[in-house]
Design a protein around this motif. Structure first.
Motif, PDB file in Angstrom:
ATOM      1  N   TYR A 140      30.645 119.026  38.924  1.00 35.63           N
ATOM      2  CA  TYR A 140      31.051 119.098  40.326  1.00 35.63           C
ATOM      3  C   TYR A 140      30.415 117.993  41.164  1.00 35.63           C
ATOM      4  O   TYR A 140      30.690 117.891  42.362  1.00 35.63           O
ATOM      5  CB  TYR A 140      30.648 120.453  40.920  1.00 35.63           C
ATOM      6  N   ASP A 157      34.734 121.108  32.523  1.00 36.25           N
ATOM      7  CA  ASP A 157      34.880 122.225  33.459  1.00 36.25           C
ATOM      8  C   ASP A 157      36.343 122.423  33.845  1.00 36.25           C
ATOM      9  O   ASP A 157      36.839 123.562  33.918  1.00 36.25           O
ATOM     10  CB  ASP A 157      34.052 121.973  34.722  1.00 36.25           C
ATOM     11  N   ASN A 158      37.053 121.333  34.091  1.00 35.25           N
ATOM     12  CA  ASN A 158      38.460 121.396  34.514  1.00 35.25           C
ATOM     13  C   ASN A 158      39.375 121.774  33.358  1.00 35.25           C
ATOM     14  O   ASN A 158      40.280 122.607  33.496  1.00 35.25           O
ATOM     15  CB  ASN A 158      38.860 120.031  35.101  1.00 35.25           C
ATOM     16  N   GLU A 161      39.290 125.421  32.331  1.00 32.14           N
ATOM     17  CA  GLU A 161      40.016 126.245  33.306  1.00 32.14           C
ATOM     18  C   GLU A 161      41.512 126.204  33.010  1.00 32.14           C
ATOM     19  O   GLU A 161      42.205 127.235  33.062  1.00 32.14           O
ATOM     20  CB  GLU A 161      39.744 125.751  34.722  1.00 32.14           C
TER      21      GLU A 161
END
Length: 261
Positions: A140, A157-158, A161
């Motif tokens: 982030y 992280d993306n 998801e």
């Protein structure tokens, strides 16, 4: 031999070591992997819990290395995958050799994506299995002086998801993203960040606590978990603060020499 098999990558030290310990304590046979001889002594430690443990010394930045790891399962069903292996890239990007940043990209992204694709495909086909992926709150943050690493974790992280959404009809399969902040591991030494403010900080998280947070979130069926209150607040702040400000704050932590008085 137990009925369940777990693969844990980056298991020689740190979070991966603690995740492998938890898996062994919970009755999983293990295939543990790292790109160093220390993985053999770590495997000997996991055997104390009475499950079968196989260690693999492989370079997970390569497709061949991932295939070597998967071959070590002997065709057994993989019930749990802890995709934890990762490499940092401390220092100024323009000063880094191509081989350094590429190995981080290939380990953190290419090897991780390929391994998960191979394992997840079988899990979805039988509608059963669990995957824990070590992302990071760094994903982030525009990570000045650790720019490539933070960028790879933004991908992880993306991407995880997105995967959760793609397989949402497979109710028996769980993908959980563990997102710690700075952890007291060999990461900073290996990334050449011992002289940085974050590298010298006494407030880094305990890897055993981080691993337990991830383990509990995985078995609770959670999609993601940010380990540690201060890290939760940091992630929340990145949603409202200008990226240029966040990058400057990261610079103060990660710039070479920032830990020196």
């Amino acid at each position: 031999m137990a009925n369940k098999l777990a693969i844990v990558t980056g298991a020689s030290t740190g979070i991966g070591f603690e995740l492998a310990t938890l898996a062994a304590q919970n009755g999983y046979d293990l295939v543990v992997v790292a790109n160093e001889a220390l993985i053999d002594s770590a495997a000997a430690d996991f055997k104390q819990f009475g499950t079968d443990v196989q260690s693999v010394n492989a370079d997970l930045s390569s497709i061949d290395g991932v295939d070597q790891l998967l071959d070590a399962t002997g065709g057994r069903q993989v019930d749990l995958l802890c995709a934890n292996a990762g490499i940092g890239t401390g220092g100024a990007f323009l000063d880094q050799d191509v081989a350094k940043w590429r190995r981080s990209v290939d380990t953190n992204i290419t090897g991780t994506v390929y391994l998960i694709q191979r394992v997840l495909k079988d899990m979805v086909a039988r509608d059963d299995g669990k995957i824990l992926v070590t992302g990071s709150v760094a994903g982030y943050i525009p990570g000045a002086f650790n720019a490539v690493y933070n960028g790879t974790k933004a991908f992880v992280d993306n991407w995880t998801e997105a995967l959760r959404n793609e397989i949402k009809e497979s109710k028996g399969v769980t993908i959980t993203t563990l997102m710690p902040g700075p952890v007291e591991t060999e990461f900073f030494d290996r990334a050449g960040m011992n002289d940085t403010s974050v590298g010298q900080s006494d407030s880094k998280s305990d890897p055993a606590k981080v691993a337990k947070d991830g383990w509990d979130a995985l078995f609770a069926g959670k999609g993601s978990i940010v380990s540690g209150l201060s890290n939760k607040l940091q992630v929340a702040a990145t949603g409202v603060l200008p990226p240029s400000f966040v990058a400057e704050q990261h610079r103060k932590m990660a710039e070479p020499g920032s830990g020196e008085e």
